[in-house]
Design a protein around this motif. Sequence first.
Motif, PDB file in Angstrom:
ATOM      1  N   LEU A  98       5.969  24.117  57.634  1.00 22.04           N
ATOM      2  CA  LEU A  98       6.925  23.077  58.014  1.00 22.04           C
ATOM      3  C   LEU A  98       8.365  23.565  57.950  1.00 22.04           C
ATOM      4  CD1 LEU A  98       5.360  20.029  56.134  1.00 22.04           C
ATOM      5  CD2 LEU A  98       5.071  20.669  58.526  1.00 22.04           C
ATOM      6  N   GLY A  99       8.578  24.728  57.338  1.00 22.08           N
ATOM      7  CA  GLY A  99       9.930  25.274  57.263  1.00 22.08           C
ATOM      8  C   GLY A  99      10.872  24.316  56.563  1.00 22.08           C
ATOM      9  N   GLU A 100      12.024  24.042  57.206  1.00 23.60           N
ATOM     10  CA  GLU A 100      13.054  23.208  56.577  1.00 23.60           C
ATOM     11  C   GLU A 100      12.585  21.770  56.377  1.00 23.60           C
ATOM     12  OE1 GLU A 100      16.691  23.518  58.725  1.00 23.60           O
ATOM     13  OE2 GLU A 100      17.000  25.625  58.188  1.00 23.60           O
ATOM     14  N   ARG A 101      11.575  21.353  57.128  1.00 21.89           N
ATOM     15  CA  ARG A 101      11.089  19.974  56.964  1.00 21.89           C
ATOM     16  C   ARG A 101      10.367  19.781  55.621  1.00 21.89           C
ATOM     17  NH1 ARG A 101       7.468  18.418  61.587  1.00 21.89           N
ATOM     18  NH2 ARG A 101       7.312  20.644  61.958  1.00 21.89           N
ATOM     19  N   SER A 102      10.064  20.866  54.926  1.00 21.33           N
ATOM     20  CA  SER A 102       9.469  20.717  53.583  1.00 21.33           C
ATOM     21  C   SER A 102      10.534  20.361  52.548  1.00 21.33           C
ATOM     22  CB  SER A 102       8.745  22.003  53.187  1.00 21.33           C
ATOM     23  OG  SER A 102       9.665  23.077  53.016  1.00 21.33           O
ATOM     24  N   ILE A 103      11.815  20.532  52.907  1.00 20.76           N
ATOM     25  CA  ILE A 103      12.914  20.219  51.984  1.00 20.76           C
ATOM     26  C   ILE A 103      13.022  18.708  51.805  1.00 20.76           C
ATOM     27  CG2 ILE A 103      15.437  20.322  51.718  1.00 20.76           C
ATOM     28  CD1 ILE A 103      15.345  23.019  53.223  1.00 20.76           C
ATOM     29  N   GLY A 104      13.285  18.285  50.545  1.00 24.06           N
ATOM     30  CA  GLY A 104      13.472  16.861  50.295  1.00 24.06           C
ATOM     31  C   GLY A 104      12.222  16.158  49.789  1.00 24.06           C
ATOM     32  N   HIS A 105      11.155  16.901  49.589  1.00 23.77           N
ATOM     33  CA  HIS A 105       9.912  16.321  49.065  1.00 23.77           C
ATOM     34  C   HIS A 105       9.512  17.049  47.782  1.00 23.77           C
ATOM     35  CE1 HIS A 105       9.288  14.167  52.851  1.00 23.77           C
ATOM     36  NE2 HIS A 105       9.623  15.281  53.468  1.00 23.77           N
ATOM     37  N   GLN A 106       9.206  16.278  46.751  1.00 29.71           N
ATOM     38  CA  GLN A 106       8.754  16.896  45.500  1.00 29.71           C
ATOM     39  C   GLN A 106       7.368  17.510  45.720  1.00 29.71           C
ATOM     40  OE1 GLN A 106       9.342  14.562  41.946  1.00 29.71           O
ATOM     41  NE2 GLN A 106       7.555  15.458  40.951  1.00 29.71           N
ATOM     42  N   ASP A 107       7.184  18.715  45.200  1.00 29.08           N
ATOM     43  CA  ASP A 107       5.918  19.412  45.425  1.00 29.08           C
ATOM     44  C   ASP A 107       4.776  18.773  44.638  1.00 29.08           C
ATOM     45  OD1 ASP A 107       4.367  21.714  46.448  1.00 29.08           O
ATOM     46  OD2 ASP A 107       4.154  22.116  44.307  1.00 29.08           O
TER      47      ASP A 107
ATOM     48  N   ALA B 223       8.815  18.217  28.776  1.00 33.11           N
ATOM     49  CA  ALA B 223      10.097  17.955  29.444  1.00 33.11           C
ATOM     50  C   ALA B 223      10.422  19.044  30.460  1.00 33.11           C
ATOM     51  CB  ALA B 223      11.207  17.834  28.397  1.00 33.11           C
ATOM     52  N   ALA B 224      10.150  20.287  30.092  1.00 29.87           N
ATOM     53  CA  ALA B 224      10.472  21.402  30.996  1.00 29.87           C
ATOM     54  C   ALA B 224       9.615  21.350  32.250  1.00 29.87           C
ATOM     55  CB  ALA B 224      10.275  22.734  30.270  1.00 29.87           C
ATOM     56  N   ALA B 225       8.334  20.986  32.087  1.00 24.16           N
ATOM     57  CA  ALA B 225       7.443  20.894  33.253  1.00 24.16           C
ATOM     58  C   ALA B 225       7.891  19.770  34.185  1.00 24.16           C
ATOM     59  CB  ALA B 225       6.005  20.662  32.800  1.00 24.16           C
ATOM     60  N   ASP B 226       8.277  18.617  33.594  1.00 20.61           N
ATOM     61  CA  ASP B 226       8.756  17.496  34.417  1.00 20.61           C
ATOM     62  C   ASP B 226      10.016  17.888  35.186  1.00 20.61           C
ATOM     63  OD1 ASP B 226       6.733  15.787  33.789  1.00 20.61           O
ATOM     64  OD2 ASP B 226       7.800  14.806  32.136  1.00 20.61           O
ATOM     65  N   GLU B 227      10.946  18.546  34.475  1.00 17.32           N
ATOM     66  CA  GLU B 227      12.185  18.983  35.138  1.00 17.32           C
ATOM     67  C   GLU B 227      11.884  19.979  36.249  1.00 17.32           C
ATOM     68  OE1 GLU B 227      14.996  20.506  32.292  1.00 17.32           O
ATOM     69  OE2 GLU B 227      14.775  18.708  31.034  1.00 17.32           O
ATOM     70  N   GLY B 228      10.943  20.890  35.961  1.00 19.60           N
ATOM     71  CA  GLY B 228      10.566  21.894  36.966  1.00 19.60           C
ATOM     72  C   GLY B 228       9.986  21.248  38.213  1.00 19.60           C
ATOM     73  N   ALA B 229       9.157  20.214  37.998  1.00 18.88           N
ATOM     74  CA  ALA B 229       8.547  19.522  39.144  1.00 18.88           C
ATOM     75  C   ALA B 229       9.625  18.808  39.963  1.00 18.88           C
ATOM     76  CB  ALA B 229       7.496  18.537  38.656  1.00 18.88           C
ATOM     77  N   LEU B 230      10.538  18.109  39.282  1.00 14.67           N
ATOM     78  CA  LEU B 230      11.620  17.412  39.993  1.00 14.67           C
ATOM     79  C   LEU B 230      12.496  18.387  40.767  1.00 14.67           C
ATOM     80  CD1 LEU B 230      12.758  14.788  37.310  1.00 14.67           C
ATOM     81  CD2 LEU B 230      11.696  14.303  39.530  1.00 14.67           C
ATOM     82  N   ALA B 231      12.689  19.578  40.175  1.00 21.58           N
ATOM     83  CA  ALA B 231      13.583  20.565  40.785  1.00 21.58           C
ATOM     84  C   ALA B 231      12.990  21.194  42.048  1.00 21.58           C
ATOM     85  CB  ALA B 231      13.934  21.660  39.770  1.00 21.58           C
ATOM     86  N   THR B 232      11.721  20.899  42.366  1.00 20.69           N
ATOM     87  CA  THR B 232      11.144  21.447  43.610  1.00 20.69           C
ATOM     88  C   THR B 232      11.599  20.662  44.847  1.00 20.69           C
ATOM     89  OG1 THR B 232       9.142  20.074  43.468  1.00 20.69           O
ATOM     90  CG2 THR B 232       9.031  22.261  42.460  1.00 20.69           C
ATOM     91  N   THR B 233      12.146  19.453  44.628  1.00 16.67           N
ATOM     92  CA  THR B 233      12.489  18.582  45.773  1.00 16.67           C
ATOM     93  C   THR B 233      13.402  19.259  46.801  1.00 16.67           C
ATOM     94  OG1 THR B 233      12.163  16.642  44.390  1.00 16.67           O
ATOM     95  CG2 THR B 233      13.433  16.325  46.419  1.00 16.67           C
ATOM     96  N   PRO B 234      14.515  19.896  46.393  1.00 22.23           N
ATOM     97  CA  PRO B 234      15.397  20.490  47.412  1.00 22.23           C
ATOM     98  C   PRO B 234      14.935  21.848  47.935  1.00 22.23           C
ATOM     99  CG  PRO B 234      16.347  20.774  45.229  1.00 22.23           C
ATOM    100  CD  PRO B 234      15.093  19.968  45.042  1.00 22.23           C
ATOM    101  N   LEU B 235      13.819  22.360  47.410  1.00 23.55           N
ATOM    102  CA  LEU B 235      13.397  23.701  47.816  1.00 23.55           C
ATOM    103  C   LEU B 235      12.656  23.676  49.155  1.00 23.55           C
ATOM    104  CD1 LEU B 235      11.980  25.029  44.402  1.00 23.55           C
ATOM    105  CD2 LEU B 235      14.252  25.439  45.384  1.00 23.55           C
ATOM    106  N   GLN B 236      12.681  24.822  49.839  1.00 21.83           N
ATOM    107  CA  GLN B 236      11.875  25.003  51.051  1.00 21.83           C
ATOM    108  C   GLN B 236      10.600  25.744  50.669  1.00 21.83           C
ATOM    109  OE1 GLN B 236      13.918  26.444  54.537  1.00 21.83           O
ATOM    110  NE2 GLN B 236      12.063  27.380  55.380  1.00 21.83           N
ATOM    111  N   ALA B 237       9.451  25.200  51.084  1.00 22.95           N
ATOM    112  CA  ALA B 237       8.172  25.785  50.699  1.00 22.95           C
ATOM    113  C   ALA B 237       7.976  27.150  51.346  1.00 22.95           C
ATOM    114  CB  ALA B 237       7.032  24.850  51.105  1.00 22.95           C
ATOM    115  N   ARG B 238       7.468  28.070  50.545  1.00 16.90           N
ATOM    116  CA  ARG B 238       7.184  29.413  51.083  1.00 16.90           C
ATOM    117  C   ARG B 238       5.714  29.793  50.931  1.00 16.90           C
ATOM    118  NH1 ARG B 238      12.723  30.932  49.135  1.00 16.90           N
ATOM    119  NH2 ARG B 238      11.846  31.417  47.092  1.00 16.90           N
ATOM    120  N   LYS B 239       4.897  28.855  50.419  1.00 17.28           N
ATOM    121  CA  LYS B 239       3.464  29.136  50.243  1.00 17.28           C
ATOM    122  C   LYS B 239       2.646  27.961  50.739  1.00 17.28           C
ATOM    123  CE  LYS B 239       3.421  33.182  48.717  1.00 17.28           C
ATOM    124  NZ  LYS B 239       2.689  34.209  49.449  1.00 17.28           N
TER     125      LYS B 239
END
Lengths: 205, 136
Positions: free
Chosen positions: A171-180, A149-165
């Motif tokens: 893509l900067g801000e364009r990475s926001i809104g997509h699940q990693d 459950a924690a891993a699933d929640e963690g994966a879902l919680a990546t959607t609003p984040l901006q990628a830094r790696k």
Amino acid sequence: MLDADFFRRWMTATAASVAHEAERLTALDSPIGDADHGSNLHRGFTAVAAVLEKEAPDTPGAVLILAGRQLISTVGGASGPLYGTLLRRTGKALGDAAEVSEEQLTDALRAGVDAVMTLGGAAPGDKTMIDSLVPAVDALAESFTAARAAADEGALATTPLQARKGRASYLGERSIGHQDPGATSAALLIAALATAAEAPEATDV
Amino acid sequence: MSDEKLVGIVLVSHSAAVAASVAELAQGLAGAGATVPVAPAGGTEDGGLGTSAELISAAAASVDRGAGVAVLTDLGSAVLTVKALLAEGDELPAHTRLVDAPFVEGAVAAVVTASTGADLAAVASAASDAYAYRKE
């Protein structure tokens, strides 16, 4: 206690899950990556399942070290060395014991996740596999189900984040809104742990 | 100088064409000195874009003359794969080193330096120094 059979079931269940979800992983990797995450991991874990069947290592550590080696040599993208390091380092931390406790697995997996963070330079919040692995290891102290459950929640919680790696970071801000995709595949790996724990202990007697 | 052991250079790119072209460029600019063993390891084994641990291991073995091997890489998975292979311990020749350097400029600096008979530390240092060359 968890024996080599448990760890083989974990890897086999991961291979089955990755095969089933390969198209979804690649679809997630399409807007922010190079659209090969599903096919790369599918190739890697297919090789893992094949080598484990052929060589049948007899300790938990040996199962994970062999699996990690296969991923590094067959995946072809960054997920190969990252998942390969995760499994190899976890396997090494388990040593050569024939059986390990859930607590030992938790400690070893934490060492594996730390090694991945060192290799890739990612921290929690960077929109990577680390975002599902770290909460999963924390929850593993409670149960396999809680870790899933924690891993699933963690994966879902990546959607609003901006990628830094990785590639997505360009893509900067364009990475926001997509699940990693990496956090999503890491959640499949953790879910397969729970599947391995639920499977019948011995089907060959 | 003819029997001197030279440092070998491996160039790892996501693209076979990029790795091969940078190898050609670096060797072409190295001039008339000793011929440095340089091997490209580009793309995946089936010719696609990506990184192949097998190609990297084979390339490193092919340029190993006993003086060490300097590995230069381009992006993400190339760096991670080489680091993971080094961590394996026995996948790359002894005295193989991942060099922190820009790919093209570092490759030229590494090959020219290696052609003088310099040791691995000097080759790595010259390649890393290429980061300091600003273009504006």
